[in-house]
Design a protein around this motif. Structure first.
Motif, PDB file in Angstrom:
ATOM      1  N   LEU A  32      48.390  53.128  70.372  1.00 35.77           N
ATOM      2  CA  LEU A  32      48.360  54.470  69.805  1.00 35.77           C
ATOM      3  C   LEU A  32      47.256  55.287  70.459  1.00 35.77           C
ATOM      4  O   LEU A  32      46.137  54.806  70.635  1.00 35.77           O
ATOM      5  CB  LEU A  32      48.138  54.401  68.291  1.00 35.77           C
ATOM      6  N   GLU A  33      47.566  56.521  70.803  1.00 41.76           N
ATOM      7  CA  GLU A  33      46.581  57.401  71.427  1.00 41.76           C
ATOM      8  C   GLU A  33      45.892  58.293  70.406  1.00 41.76           C
ATOM      9  O   GLU A  33      44.854  58.872  70.691  1.00 41.76           O
ATOM     10  CB  GLU A  33      47.262  58.249  72.505  1.00 41.76           C
ATOM     11  N   GLU A  34      46.481  58.428  69.219  1.00 36.66           N
ATOM     12  CA  GLU A  34      45.875  59.246  68.181  1.00 36.66           C
ATOM     13  C   GLU A  34      45.586  58.369  66.964  1.00 36.66           C
ATOM     14  O   GLU A  34      46.077  57.248  66.879  1.00 36.66           O
ATOM     15  CB  GLU A  34      46.784  60.424  67.791  1.00 36.66           C
ATOM     16  N   GLU A  35      44.770  58.878  66.074  1.00 35.57           N
ATOM     17  CA  GLU A  35      44.468  58.124  64.862  1.00 35.57           C
ATOM     18  C   GLU A  35      45.636  58.226  63.900  1.00 35.57           C
ATOM     19  O   GLU A  35      46.121  59.325  63.601  1.00 35.57           O
ATOM     20  CB  GLU A  35      43.195  58.656  64.200  1.00 35.57           C
ATOM     21  N   VAL A  36      46.104  57.068  63.426  1.00 38.11           N
ATOM     22  CA  VAL A  36      47.213  57.018  62.477  1.00 38.11           C
ATOM     23  C   VAL A  36      46.778  56.143  61.312  1.00 38.11           C
ATOM     24  O   VAL A  36      46.264  55.039  61.508  1.00 38.11           O
ATOM     25  CB  VAL A  36      48.491  56.445  63.131  1.00 38.11           C
ATOM     26  N   TYR A  37      47.007  56.663  60.105  1.00 38.44           N
ATOM     27  CA  TYR A  37      46.661  55.925  58.890  1.00 38.44           C
ATOM     28  C   TYR A  37      47.917  55.686  58.079  1.00 38.44           C
ATOM     29  O   TYR A  37      48.865  56.465  58.135  1.00 38.44           O
ATOM     30  CB  TYR A  37      45.655  56.723  58.050  1.00 38.44           C
ATOM     31  N   MET A  38      47.932  54.582  57.330  1.00 36.76           N
ATOM     32  CA  MET A  38      49.069  54.299  56.458  1.00 36.76           C
ATOM     33  C   MET A  38      48.579  53.782  55.118  1.00 36.76           C
ATOM     34  O   MET A  38      47.452  53.294  55.002  1.00 36.76           O
ATOM     35  CB  MET A  38      50.012  53.279  57.086  1.00 36.76           C
ATOM     36  N   SER A  39      49.415  53.919  54.117  1.00 39.90           N
ATOM     37  CA  SER A  39      49.087  53.385  52.797  1.00 39.90           C
ATOM     38  C   SER A  39      49.003  51.872  52.879  1.00 39.90           C
ATOM     39  O   SER A  39      49.669  51.239  53.715  1.00 39.90           O
ATOM     40  CB  SER A  39      50.167  53.763  51.782  1.00 39.90           C
ATOM     41  N   ASN A  52      42.841  54.064  49.099  1.00 41.83           N
ATOM     42  CA  ASN A  52      42.543  53.264  50.288  1.00 41.83           C
ATOM     43  C   ASN A  52      43.706  53.336  51.269  1.00 41.83           C
ATOM     44  O   ASN A  52      44.868  53.374  50.873  1.00 41.83           O
ATOM     45  CB  ASN A  52      42.302  51.805  49.911  1.00 41.83           C
ATOM     46  N   VAL A  53      43.389  53.368  52.549  1.00 44.53           N
ATOM     47  CA  VAL A  53      44.395  53.408  53.604  1.00 44.53           C
ATOM     48  C   VAL A  53      43.998  52.454  54.718  1.00 44.53           C
ATOM     49  O   VAL A  53      42.857  51.997  54.781  1.00 44.53           O
ATOM     50  CB  VAL A  53      44.566  54.834  54.190  1.00 44.53           C
ATOM     51  N   CYS A  54      44.949  52.166  55.609  1.00 45.96           N
ATOM     52  CA  CYS A  54      44.690  51.345  56.797  1.00 45.96           C
ATOM     53  C   CYS A  54      44.715  52.241  58.022  1.00 45.96           C
ATOM     54  O   CYS A  54      45.577  53.116  58.138  1.00 45.96           O
ATOM     55  CB  CYS A  54      45.784  50.296  56.977  1.00 45.96           C
TER      56      CYS A  54
END
Length: 193
Positions: A32-39, A52-54
Motif C-alpha cells: 500500500l502506498e497510502e495509509e489505510v485503516y480498517m475496523s 480502535n482500528v488497524c
C-alpha cells in the motif's frame, strides 16, 4: 482478450510453447502506498473500548486499492527481471534477449508465458517463484473461461466447461435444449404508432 488471441496465434504459428502460471493470494503481495485503516475484525475488540482500528501494512482482498497495489508490485518485479510493457497493452510484458523473445500476459493472478527463448522462460519461472508464491500449471489448458487444447493441427478453443459451470450455477443443467430461443418464422420489424 485480444492480446490473448494474438499470443495464441503467435505460439501456434511459430511453434512456441504455451505455459501457464498462477500466483497464490496475489492481492496479499501488494504494498500500500497510502495509509489505510480498517475496523477491528470480530473477536479482536477489547471489552469496553470503542473506536480502535488497524493500520494496514499490506493489501487485503476486498480492499479497493488491492488490485492496483498488486499490479504495481508485479510490474516492478517484471521490470527488475528485464521486461517492459507492450505499447498496446499494459498487461503484456516483453523481453528481447539474444535475438529471441519472451512474452508474458497477466490477468489478475493468471499468466500466459510464450516465446522462442525456452531458457528465459525457465529463468522467469524461477524468478517469479523467488518473488511470489506461485504455481506452475504447465502447458496452457484453461485461461479466462476458455479451454485450450493443442494438437498437430493447431489450437482448439472451447468454452464448454464455462458454459456447463454457468448452467450448474443457475440450476439449468437439466433444461432441454432448443434450436432457437425465439418463435420460428417470427418477423421482426419497426412498428410506428
Amino acid at each position: 482478450m485480444n492480446t490473448v488471441k494474438v499470443l495464441l496465434s503467435l505460439a501456434i504459428n511459430l511453434d512456441w510453447t504455451l505455459r501457464q502460471f498462477d500466483v497464490k493470494n496475489a492481492f496479499l503481495h501488494g504494498e500500500l502506498e497510502e495509509e489505510v485503516y480498517m475496523s477491528l475484525p470480530p473477536g479482536y475488540r477489547v471489552t469496553g473500548e470503542t473506536g480502535n482500528v488497524c493500520k494496514l501494512k499490506k493489501a487485503l482482498y476486498g480492499l479497493k486499492q488491492s488490485p492496483r497495489a498488486w499490479f504495481g508490485r508485479f510490474t516492478t518485479a517484471m521490470k527488475k527481471f528485464g521486461y517492459r510493457h507492450a505499447n498496446t497493452d499494459h498487461t503484456l510484458f516483453i523481453k528481447h534477449r539474444a535475438g529471441k523473445v519472451t512474452l508474458l500476459s497477466v490477468y489478475v493472478d493468471d499468466m500466459i508465458v510464450t516465446g522462442d527463448d525456452t531458457v528465459e522462460i525457465e529463468e522467469l519461472q524461477k524468478r517469479l517463484a523467488s518473488e511470489f508464491e506461485k504455481k506452475d500449471l504447465g502447458s496452457l489448458k484453461y485461461f479466462l473461461g476458455v479451454e485450450v487444447t493443442r494438437s498437430k493441427h493447431g489450437l482448439f478453443l472451447s468454452q464448454k466447461k464455462y458454459v456447463m459451470d454457468l448452467l450448474a450455477d443457475t440450476g439449468m443443467l437439466d433444461c432441454k435444449p432448443a434450436d432457437t430461443p425465439i418463435v420460428e418464422n417470427h418477423k421482426l420489424g419497426v412498428y410506428v404508432d
